[in-house]
Each structure stands twice: as C-alpha cells, then as structure tokens.
Design a protein around this motif. Structure first.
Motif, PDB file in Angstrom:
ATOM      1  N   THR A 108      -8.423  -2.924  -6.611  1.00 55.72           N
ATOM      2  CA  THR A 108      -8.348  -4.377  -6.457  1.00 55.72           C
ATOM      3  C   THR A 108      -7.068  -4.888  -7.097  1.00 55.72           C
ATOM      4  O   THR A 108      -6.564  -4.314  -8.071  1.00 55.72           O
ATOM      5  CB  THR A 108      -9.551  -5.085  -7.114  1.00 55.72           C
ATOM      6  OG1 THR A 108      -9.574  -4.785  -8.511  1.00 55.72           O
ATOM      7  CG2 THR A 108     -10.855  -4.644  -6.475  1.00 55.72           C
ATOM      8  N   GLN A 153      -7.754   1.853   6.764  1.00 54.20           N
ATOM      9  CA  GLN A 153      -7.227   1.001   5.703  1.00 54.20           C
ATOM     10  C   GLN A 153      -7.776  -0.400   5.903  1.00 54.20           C
ATOM     11  O   GLN A 153      -7.758  -0.925   7.024  1.00 54.20           O
ATOM     12  CB  GLN A 153      -5.693   0.981   5.748  1.00 54.20           C
ATOM     13  CG  GLN A 153      -5.068   2.313   5.376  1.00 54.20           C
ATOM     14  CD  GLN A 153      -3.617   2.423   5.824  1.00 54.20           C
ATOM     15  OE1 GLN A 153      -3.286   2.030   6.930  1.00 54.20           O
ATOM     16  NE2 GLN A 153      -2.777   2.969   4.974  1.00 54.20           N
ATOM     17  N   SER A 154      -8.298  -0.980   4.834  1.00 45.93           N
ATOM     18  CA  SER A 154      -8.873  -2.320   4.946  1.00 45.93           C
ATOM     19  C   SER A 154      -8.562  -3.113   3.684  1.00 45.93           C
ATOM     20  O   SER A 154      -8.343  -2.547   2.609  1.00 45.93           O
ATOM     21  CB  SER A 154     -10.387  -2.248   5.167  1.00 45.93           C
ATOM     22  OG  SER A 154     -11.052  -1.778   4.008  1.00 45.93           O
ATOM     23  N   SER A 155      -8.544  -4.419   3.852  1.00 48.06           N
ATOM     24  CA  SER A 155      -8.392  -5.299   2.700  1.00 48.06           C
ATOM     25  C   SER A 155      -9.194  -6.561   2.956  1.00 48.06           C
ATOM     26  O   SER A 155      -9.259  -7.057   4.090  1.00 48.06           O
ATOM     27  CB  SER A 155      -6.916  -5.648   2.450  1.00 48.06           C
ATOM     28  OG  SER A 155      -6.413  -6.466   3.480  1.00 48.06           O
ATOM     29  N   ASN A 203      -7.879  -9.395  -4.177  1.00 48.07           N
ATOM     30  CA  ASN A 203      -7.781  -8.545  -2.989  1.00 48.07           C
ATOM     31  C   ASN A 203      -8.473  -7.214  -3.257  1.00 48.07           C
ATOM     32  O   ASN A 203      -8.227  -6.576  -4.284  1.00 48.07           O
ATOM     33  CB  ASN A 203      -6.309  -8.305  -2.633  1.00 48.07           C
ATOM     34  CG  ASN A 203      -6.136  -7.660  -1.271  1.00 48.07           C
ATOM     35  OD1 ASN A 203      -7.017  -7.759  -0.416  1.00 48.07           O
ATOM     36  ND2 ASN A 203      -5.023  -7.008  -1.057  1.00 48.07           N
ATOM     37  N   ASN A 204      -9.328  -6.807  -2.334  1.00 50.99           N
ATOM     38  CA  ASN A 204     -10.051  -5.543  -2.435  1.00 50.99           C
ATOM     39  C   ASN A 204      -9.530  -4.621  -1.338  1.00 50.99           C
ATOM     40  O   ASN A 204      -9.640  -4.934  -0.150  1.00 50.99           O
ATOM     41  CB  ASN A 204     -11.555  -5.786  -2.263  1.00 50.99           C
ATOM     42  CG  ASN A 204     -12.373  -4.564  -2.634  1.00 50.99           C
ATOM     43  OD1 ASN A 204     -12.089  -3.460  -2.192  1.00 50.99           O
ATOM     44  ND2 ASN A 204     -13.419  -4.767  -3.424  1.00 50.99           N
ATOM     45  N   VAL A 205      -8.955  -3.487  -1.728  1.00 50.09           N
ATOM     46  CA  VAL A 205      -8.250  -2.607  -0.796  1.00 50.09           C
ATOM     47  C   VAL A 205      -8.922  -1.240  -0.741  1.00 50.09           C
ATOM     48  O   VAL A 205      -9.292  -0.672  -1.773  1.00 50.09           O
ATOM     49  CB  VAL A 205      -6.772  -2.441  -1.212  1.00 50.09           C
ATOM     50  CG1 VAL A 205      -6.025  -1.533  -0.233  1.00 50.09           C
ATOM     51  CG2 VAL A 205      -6.096  -3.798  -1.299  1.00 50.09           C
ATOM     52  N   GLY A 220       0.833  -1.187   0.000  1.00 58.22           N
ATOM     53  CA  GLY A 220       0.000   0.000   0.000  1.00 58.22           C
ATOM     54  C   GLY A 220       0.871   1.242   0.000  1.00 58.22           C
ATOM     55  O   GLY A 220       2.075   1.198  -0.252  1.00 58.22           O
ATOM     56  N   ARG A 270      -9.495 -10.349   1.173  1.00 58.69           N
ATOM     57  CA  ARG A 270      -8.738 -11.125   0.197  1.00 58.69           C
ATOM     58  C   ARG A 270      -9.159 -12.582   0.213  1.00 58.69           C
ATOM     59  O   ARG A 270      -9.485 -13.141   1.263  1.00 58.69           O
ATOM     60  CB  ARG A 270      -7.242 -11.018   0.500  1.00 58.69           C
ATOM     61  CG  ARG A 270      -6.342 -11.657  -0.559  1.00 58.69           C
ATOM     62  CD  ARG A 270      -4.910 -11.275  -0.303  1.00 58.69           C
ATOM     63  NE  ARG A 270      -4.007 -11.793  -1.326  1.00 58.69           N
ATOM     64  CZ  ARG A 270      -2.706 -11.571  -1.351  1.00 58.69           C
ATOM     65  NH1 ARG A 270      -2.155 -10.822  -0.408  1.00 58.69           N
ATOM     66  NH2 ARG A 270      -1.956 -12.074  -2.315  1.00 58.69           N
ATOM     67  N   LYS A 279      -9.365   3.370  -3.715  1.00 59.94           N
ATOM     68  CA  LYS A 279      -9.990   2.051  -3.662  1.00 59.94           C
ATOM     69  C   LYS A 279      -9.584   1.308  -4.924  1.00 59.94           C
ATOM     70  O   LYS A 279      -9.744   1.821  -6.035  1.00 59.94           O
ATOM     71  CB  LYS A 279     -11.510   2.159  -3.572  1.00 59.94           C
ATOM     72  CG  LYS A 279     -12.215   0.825  -3.328  1.00 59.94           C
ATOM     73  CD  LYS A 279     -13.708   1.033  -3.120  1.00 59.94           C
ATOM     74  CE  LYS A 279     -14.442  -0.287  -2.916  1.00 59.94           C
ATOM     75  NZ  LYS A 279     -13.990  -0.991  -1.689  1.00 59.94           N
ATOM     76  N   ASP A 294      -8.293   2.645   1.106  1.00 58.23           N
ATOM     77  CA  ASP A 294      -7.421   3.561   1.854  1.00 58.23           C
ATOM     78  C   ASP A 294      -8.150   4.893   1.954  1.00 58.23           C
ATOM     79  O   ASP A 294      -8.298   5.614   0.966  1.00 58.23           O
ATOM     80  CB  ASP A 294      -6.084   3.714   1.125  1.00 58.23           C
ATOM     81  CG  ASP A 294      -5.046   4.434   1.978  1.00 58.23           C
ATOM     82  OD1 ASP A 294      -5.404   5.000   3.023  1.00 58.23           O
ATOM     83  OD2 ASP A 294      -3.859   4.435   1.586  1.00 58.23           O
TER      84      ASP A 294
END
Length: 1018
Positions: free
Chosen positions: A506, A447-449, A477-479, A196, A451, A504, A481
């Motif tokens: 992937t 911040q999240s993910s 993976n879906n991210v 990230g 996966r 945002k 921030d």
C-alpha cells in the motif's frame, strides 16, 4: 495522528453532506465571453472575486455560474484586457466583451498551493493548457497528451499500452539515483505518483503502471506546468524537479448540466523489424549455415505469422459528469470507464473512476466549505513487457524458419503422462526462448490497484483582504502484482513445479496545511502575501514480496503461500520508506504601478529522515522579479507587450530513508525444521550528511506583437546540483555493508522558446499555431574527487548507460570493433572481427532539442488540430536488432547472404588487408550477448505526426435545444514519421525508470492509433 486526521475528515464530510439549503438565495447568471468582433472566446477564465470559484468558457464562449447580490466576476484571457463585471439588479444574462490588450499580458494562472495570480507578475516560466486541449485526441493518460505542447518537457511513454507508466522530465536529469520527475499536484495538494515494477534486460518483466493513470482526463479543467525549482519552491524538496499543477472541474451553479463523452480508438502495430523467411537453421537455434556446409534455404518457408500474432487493439473510454447547484452550494459528480484490449493477445486493461466534489458558502459568503473524493480501480492482465526471459517476442522473432510455426501455435501445450500435466511444446532449450502462445496463455500476469483520494477545505474571509484556509487530504492506494509461470515451461527460468512472483503493498499519504493570504492595494503598490504551515506523512511500498525463482514449489501450479518452499524468503518490499515532513512557508509579491513586480518565497522543512543523524532543517528560497517594459516606456505600435523577468532559487532534497540502520529479512534455516534466520544489511553514513542542494537561476523575456497576433516567450536557465547521496562499500571494521557519501556537482543549462501566432483570422476561419522548442545540456562536473573512476550504472551485456565525471547522466557505452591506427578492423587468426577491450562512449540517450508544433483550425462549425512532435539529437540502441542479426532472421542478413560477400575494411594479424568477408563470419562477431554493439547504435532524432483531429460542432438553433453542445471528431495519434533512422520508436520506452532509457531489448513494436470521439451536453 493518522487516525485523528481521518476522523476529522470524516466528520467534515458529514457536515458538508447535511448542510441545509436555507442559506441559498439563488441567482443564476448565464453569459458569453466575446472578442471585439463578437466572436466567442473559448477558454476564458471567469472567477468569482474573493473566492476560489473559477470556470472556463466553452468552445463558443458560453458560461453559466450561480451568483449572489453584490458579487463581482473577474473575466480574463491571455492577450486580452481583464474585466470586472459587477452583478447588479436582477441581472441573469451578460455578454462580456474583452478587448485586445495592447499594454500587458493578462491571464489568471494557478501557481503553487493553488494560488491564483495575474500572469504578468510571474517571475518564472509557466505554461497553461486547457482540459479540452488535453482531451482532443482521446488519450486516456493526460500526461501522454502533454508531449510536444510544453517547452522543456521530455515525455516517454511505456510500450506496454493502456494503463502503462509515463516518464516526464522537465529541464533534464538532476539526480543520479533518485527520481527526476516533477511533482504532480491536484487542486493545490501533492499527489503520490509511485511506479510499479519495470522491465530489465535479463529477467524481462512488465510495466507496473504509475499513479497518473488513475486520473480521469475528463475531470481536468486545466493544467499549469511550473518549470524548474524557481516556480515550485513552496513545495520544498518535492518540487525540486518542477511541478505539474492539475486543476479539476468543480460544480457549476444553476440548472443541472449533464456532459457525456465517448471515444473508441483502434491501435495497430506499425513498426515491426524487417525479417527474412528464406534461410533456415543448420546449427542449434541459429538461422545460419556455417561456412563450408550446405546452405539451408527455401522460398517456401512460412510467412506472415509474426504479423498475425498481433491483433488490433481497441480502447473504449466513456464518461459522464453531472454539475449543478445554486448561489451557495454547487456539486460535481463524474464517472469514467476505460476498457482496453491491447495489440498483444490476452492483454487487457480496465479502469473505473468516480469523483465527487462540492462547495458551500455560508455566513454571507465569508465561509466556504468544500470537499472531494476520487475513487479509482484499475485491473491489468498480461501487460506486455520487455527483456529476454518469459517474453513472447523472443520466441516469435527468433523462430527457426524451416519449422512449422502453426504446429507450435495450435499445440503450444502437450500432455506429459509422466507428470500428469501439460508442458510447453517448443524446440529450443534457451532460457530466452519460449513458445509465444504458451507464454501468453499459461503464464498469467495480474496487476491491480484500488485507490482513494479524499480532501476537504474550509476557507474563512476574516477581513475584506485577509483569508485563512485549512486543508486536509488522504491518499491511499492498494496495489497487487501477481505473476505466475506454469510448471513444465522453460526449465532455465521457471522451476519444475512453476514460479510465483507475488507483491502486495500500500501507498499512504496524509497531508494538511493552514494558509493565511492577504491581498491589498496601497495606491500605486499592490501586495499579495501568504504564510502557512504544513504536515505530510508518507508510507510507501508498505507490504511484502515473495518469489521462488527456480526453487521448486512443493506441488505444481499451486500458487499459494502454503505451497512455497521452506527456504524462500518473504521480504519487506525493498522500496519501503516512511517519511514525515513539517514545513513553514511564506510568499510575498509586491507590485508597483502594475509594471514592476518583486516575488519572494521561502520554505523551511523538517523531515524525519534526518532525525537519527542529527541533521538540521532544509531551507528552500527563491527571489524573482519582472518588469512590463511596454508600460514603462513608449515602444513602437507593433509591440503590444514587452516583459522581462529573472529569478534565483535554492531547493533542497531530503536525506534517503533509513540512511543509518538495517534492512532485515527472515530467511530459511536450511531444513524443513529450521526456525529461520536473519539476513541483515547494515547501512551508515561516512560523515554528517548534508541535504542535496539545487541552485537555479532563470532569465526570460515575453513579447507580443501586432495587437497580440504574435507572441514570444524565451527563457534561459542554469542549474547546479550538489551534495547528492552516493553509495560506497562500507569501511572495513565499520560494521556497515554500504555507506552513503555526500558528493558530486551536476549542471543543467538550457533554453526554451515558445512562439504563438494567430496566423489567419476572418469572420469564419481562424488558424492558431504554436511552436515549442528547448535545449538542455547536462554535465557531470564531478562525482567523488578522491575516486576519479567512480561511476553510476553498469553493463547490460554489451552496452551500458553510465554516469561519470566529465560526462552526462546516462551516457551510452558499447563495444566497438578493434581497429588499428589506420581505421582498419582487426581480424582474428580465423578471420573474425575482434572487439575493443573496453566499451566506448557513443553519445547520450537524451535528445539535444525538443520540438512541438501545434496547429488549431476552425472553419464555421468544423475544427481540426495537427501536432508535429520532434526529438533532435541523442542516440539509441537496439539489442533486438543485434539478436535478429546474430540469429540470422533479419532481412539484412539474408540480403548479405544473397550477395555472397560483405565489404569490410579489415586487416589480419600479420598485416594483410581484407576487403570482403563471409556474412556468417561477420555476424558471428556482432550482436547477441557481450559482442560488438557498434552497428546497433542509431540516432534518436525523429519527427512525427503526433496528433491529428478533425471534427464538427453541432449548433442548436431552436429556443429549447435537446443538446447545449455536441461535437464528433476523428482522431489519430503517432500516425507516421516524417523522419526516423532508428529501427524502432525511440520515444516508446522499454522502462520509465532512470535506467534503460532509449534502449530496445525485445520491447513492443511501435503502434499507431486512430478512432473517433463524441461529446455532448444537455
């Protein structure tokens, strides 16, 4: 293609889940692996011959495995002779005694593409670590636990705490602008490890984590590190920086086994700078009294608020796994949870992991169908960052000493009736200073993910020695921030109505391959061969970003797209890339009388990044050989094993994505009614580009002595990197803003030494010790011959990490004092020290030597381990200390004021010597921004107690014990330094990118951790 693969995998998963049990003819075999004295051997590998089923013996040498009639077990362990144990009759229990191997080093190791081979035949350096050893100190990121345990591996851990990213480099930096980190492979299939966002000097920022944190350490069976391209050529360009192979746990046949582990670890700040609390401010924000004015000083200034700002962090990790099955089908399921509160208030991290694996054998064990799924969800809030702006540490450290800190703590937000909202309460208007409590409470950062990694494999034994397998893998993976900065905060860095930084995206990777393997003995000759095809499609950072900066939102503190100003761009993530790879590969290993081995490997790769420039495919090759000298000639009895090996490889790297094309963003048109304009950046190549090439040769010797009580492995290597992709301004009239150019020659050469010894052994006590040390020398022989002044890197306000011809990657440059030929500091007419016109190289940020000394003790039921880590050589820089001096808040500035004068070897412009100087005059010239940084360069050398574990294993003596195994231990990490000169922890990274290595710009202080770990199974 993607939809077809997804549909195929879903069908395969469905078939596996409904497979009937009618094929099972269960035979449960339990056993124990022991040495010649009857002591259980931990970590022995038990492999079912002709399959990929392998388990490890536990701490007491016990194992359990489902078998069928006529199966054969292969039991191996390093420094012991391998045994084959046929399953005969109604056998349900077995004791396998391994004898010390006086002739060869026998151990099954996992190499590229999941291939299992005898360690003795390896022509390159490799180190294998068990999952139990990785988990011994309760780290939640497995990569952190590798530090000090692998020769040639340099680990830097983010200072952002739990869930932060890790930087791992094997055998030094090779690439000037690309990644220098190894490829991570899970069960033979490459995984995505994208990072990230990372902090920088000016804008601050937070560590965005990486892909490694999603792996549950409890699921790891073992890790094998393949150092250098020689060992990883079968992965093509992805393996050019080495490979870290992760083998996960699989189901164990027989009675259902449940394993539980729980750890609680506390973290405390251990390395704050040394502050003063007796001198206050007389001008602006600086705690200084100019020469000739009254001194602002008191012994009653508030103390302890910096220490009190931090809290004790707590990380709780819990996990459970269930394993079971029969001779035909086995299943493994695990769940892990991590909940962490950091040392920075309001900082937290939460992670949930689920994993499921199964394997089924059909048609008289000729077909094996296996599949697996890993699910991970991570959420991080207010992860600490670094840099100047929007960093709570700047205001905390630089606070004016004569003011009341508690007032700003309790009233960090005050109501503004004119705007009908709360605004920040702070005395300073500098862009780098905020009220620290406003920053942590009013500027939330999320911040999240989420996966998923799903895989399936079908293996078919065509003939006794010929097998074909096909594998498929999806990694998604879906991210998110999301950083929000409240209105009425710092007016220099935040808009009047607030600032929103939103991203945002992937990451998606699809991988499939088909592999034929053939293994056969022909008298004195042994043959191991494989050949296959692979396809991989990666789409990274596929999403959008938007940030309004200091352009005001339409309404305060409304963080939505509809509230964005009309002239703000919504852009594609600048890191976006879409690459597909097709590969054809083969490997041939030939052995003669089990003491001479030849290994040939090759991979031809076609990647999509070269399609639009007419490039050809990339060819990766390696050749290597090894010889067991101790089996070829008679040696003294003290020498149990003597092996020599050599290998040569050529690895290539793909052309960067979109080398010829345009990056297009849609921008505002200058008014609310605008239809939008296009912002176009065009890129091109100067000429037909060649793939980056890395040529490496490696030579090694392995030896064991005194019945394998002492082992040695020594490796020397030399790598040459050419044809890297450098960026230059576009040629006038070409229409391109930037153009790529093939150039450079970079070398890495070094040595690696590993020593292992059973230092002490009795019936009740053992002490095993191992030492890893390595050295790497990096040199930039040439960048662009026609441009001798070309360099990579830039200034960071007073210091720079630069790569130039004749130097090394990430050489550190700073401003020195201007001196005459006699070495005297040249003072200005006002008596102030002056600086040189240009920056001077002061060293390289990378250490010269890596050192790890690991010790394991066991006395009856007690066990302990001690790890000492060391990095020797290299330099680091602390801009934090530079600012503390400039603002007069460091203890050294107070001590200088207490003394009245500072000694200096100076000279005035007219030639008059100066031997003392006022502290105010001296410190006004150093530190801060773009001033003299010479005093703030320190040695990177540090030696620490990196890990300490003390525990007890509970032995169950009853016939039907409640627990099969149970243990409890106390753990500690980074407890103290034996030696350190830098005022911060040089291995706690501000950023885990290539830039800003070993630089401290208001990064988090160093911490130590301690806690306990509980494990049991039933």
């Amino acid at each position: 293609m993607q939809k077809k693969l997804q549909a195929g995998l879903l069908i395969l998963f469905g078939i596996v889940l409904i497979l009937p049990d009618v094929y099972a003819q269960e035979r449960q075999l339990t056993g124990r692996v022991i040495n010649e004295r009857g002591t259980g051997l931990s970590g022995a590998i038990i492999l079912l011959k002709g399959s990929d089923k392998a388990i490890s013996s536990d701490a007491n040498g016990n194992f359990s495995m489902g078998v069928a009639s006529h199966d054969t077990l292969i039991v191996s362990m390093k420094a012991y002779s391998t045994r084959e144990v046929p399953v005969t009759g109604s056998m349900t229990t077995v004791n396998v005694a391994l004898e010390p191997d006086a002739n060869m080093q026998n151990e099954i190791v996992f190499t590229a593409l999941g291939v299992q081979i005898d360690r003795k035949s390896l022509p390159y350096a490799s180190q294998q670590i068990s999952g139990d050893e990785l988990r011994s100190a309760a780290q939640i990121n497995f990569a952190d636990a590798l530090s000090g345990k692998i020769a040639g591996l340099d680990i830097k851990v983010s200072s952002s705490g739990a869930g932060g990213s890790t930087r791992a480099v094997l055998r030094g930096d090779r690439s000037l602008q690309g990644s220098n980190e190894p490829l991570y492979v899970i069960d033979g299939i490459p995984m995505v490890n994208n990072k990230g966002s990372q902090p920088d000097t000016w804008g601050g920022g937070n560590d965005g984590g990486d892909g490694l944190s999603m792996i549950n350490p409890s699921d790891i069976e073992r890790i094998n590190v393949l150092r250098g391209a020689n060992a990883s050529v079968l992965y093509g360009s992805q393996g050019a920086n080495g490979v870290i192979l992760i083998t996960t746990k699989k189901g164990k046949e027989g009675k259902v086994s449940v394993n539980f582990n729980s750890s609680t670890v506390f973290e405390q700040v251990s390395g704050l700078p040394k502050f003063q609390y007796r001198y206050g401010t007389a001008r602006d924000d600086y705690n200084w009294t100019p020469v000739g004015t009254a001194v602002v000083k008191s012994d009653d200034y508030q103390k302890g608020y910096i220490e009190d700002f931090f809290q004790t962090g707590v990380t709780a990790a819990n996990g459970v796994s269930i394993s079971g099955g029969n001779a035909k089908t086995n299943v493994y399921f695990s769940y892990g949870n991590v909940s962490s509160k950091g040392v920075m208030p309001t900082s937290s991290y939460h992670k949930n992991n689920f994993s499921f694996r199964q394997s089924t054998r059909l048609l008289n064990n000729r077909i094996t169908i296996s599949s697996g799924v890993i699910l991970s969800s991570e959420v991080s809030r207010n992860r600490p960052g670094a840099g100047y702006d929007n960093n709570p540490l700047t205001g905390l450290y630089l606070f004016a000493r004569e003011r009341d800190f508690n007032n700003y703590k309790e009233n960090y937000a005050i109501f503004n009736p004119n705007r009908n909202l709360y605004k920040m309460n702070w005395y300073s208007t500098e862009e780098k200073q905020n009220n620290p409590y406003w920053e942590i409470n009013k500027n939330p950062k999320l911040q999240s993910s989420k996966r998923i990694i799903a895989n399936a494999k079908i293996s078919y034994d065509i003939l006794e020695n010929l097998k074909f397998e096909v594998r498929g893998n999806i990694d998604y993976n879906n991210v998110l921030d999301d950083k929000r900065y409240a209105a009425a905060g710092n007016p220099v860095t935040v808009s009047p109505n607030g600032t929103w930084n939103y991203a945002k995206y992937t990451d998606q990777s699809i991988y499939t391959d088909g592999i034929f393997t053939y293994n056969k003995r022909f008298g004195k000759l042994s043959l191991n061969a494989l050949a296959g095809l692979s396809y991989q499609e990666n789409i990274y950072y596929d999403g959008m970003t938007v940030k309004n900066g200091t352009v005001s939102l339409q309404y305060p503190n409304v963080f939505t797209f509809a509230n964005m100003p009309y002239n703000i761009m919504f852009t594609e993530d600048a890191r976006y890339r879409k690459i597909s790879k097709k590969g054809a590969f083969a490997n041939l290993s030939v052995g003669f009388k089990d003491f001479l081995f030849l290994d040939l490997a090759g991979r031809n790769e076609w990647d999509s990044t070269k399609d639009n420039i007419g490039g050809q495919s990339n060819l990766n090759l390696s050749i290597g050989g090894s010889a067991i000298i101790s089996q070829m000639v008679h040696l003294p009895d003290a020498i149990s094993l003597l092996k020599i090996r050599a290998s040569l490889s050529q690895a290539t790297n793909e052309v960067p994505y979109n080398i010829e094309g345009s990056l297009i963003t849609i921008a505002g048109a200058g008014g609310p009614g605008g239809t939008g304009g296009l912002n176009v950046i065009t890129r091109a190549a100067y000429s037909k580009l060649k793939p980056e090439k890395v040529l490496t040769n490696e030579y090694g010797i392995e030896a064991y002595f005194f019945q394998n009580r002492l082992g040695l492995e020594f490796t020397v290597y030399n790598g040459v990197s050419t044809n890297q992709f450098l960026v230059l301004p576009g040629i006038q009239g070409s229409g391109a803003a930037i153009m790529y150019f093939n150039a450079e020659k970079i070398t890495n050469k070094g040595l690696e030494l590993t020593l292992n010894a059973e230092a002490f052994r009795t019936d009740h006590f053992t002490w095993n010790t191992s030492l890893n040390t390595s050295q790497n020398q990096n040199k930039i022989v040439e960048l662009i011959a026609s441009r001798p002044n070309y360099q990579i890197g830039g200034d960071n306000e007073g210091f720079a990490s630069l790569s130039k011809t004749g130097g090394s990657i990430n050489d550190l440059y700073v401003y020195h004092f201007a001196r005459n030929t006699a070495g005297q500091i040249i003072l200005s007419t006002g008596g102030v020290p002056t600086k040189e016109a240009t920056q001077t190289k002061v060293g390289n940020v990378n250490p010269k030597f890596l050192l790890g000394w690991n010790n394991n003790f066991r006395y009856r039921n007690f066990f302990a381990s001690v790890l000492v880590n060391g990095k020797l050589g290299g330099v680091v820089l602390s801009k934090t200390e530079a600012f503390l001096d400039s603002y007069g808040v460091s203890e050294r500035t107070a001590a200088a004021r207490d003394d009245g004068k500072m000694a200096i070897n100076g000279v005035k412009p007219e030639g008059t010597a100066v031997t003392s100087i006022e502290p105010y005059t001296y410190y006004s010239a150093v530190g801060d921004r773009n001033k003299i940084m010479e005093p703030y360069v320190f040695s990177r050398t540090n030696v620490r107690l990196g890990q300490f574990v003390l525990g007890y294993s509970f032995k169950q003596k009853s016939a039907n014990p409640v627990f099969k195994d149970a243990s409890i231990s106390v753990v500690g990490r980074n407890l103290f330094f034996f030696y350190k000169k830098a005022p911060f922890d040089p291995e706690q990274a501000m950023s885990t990118n290539n830039a800003l290595q070993s630089a401290d710009v208001f990064g988090m202080p160093s911490t130590r951790s301690y806690g306990f770990n509980l494990k049991f199974s039933f």
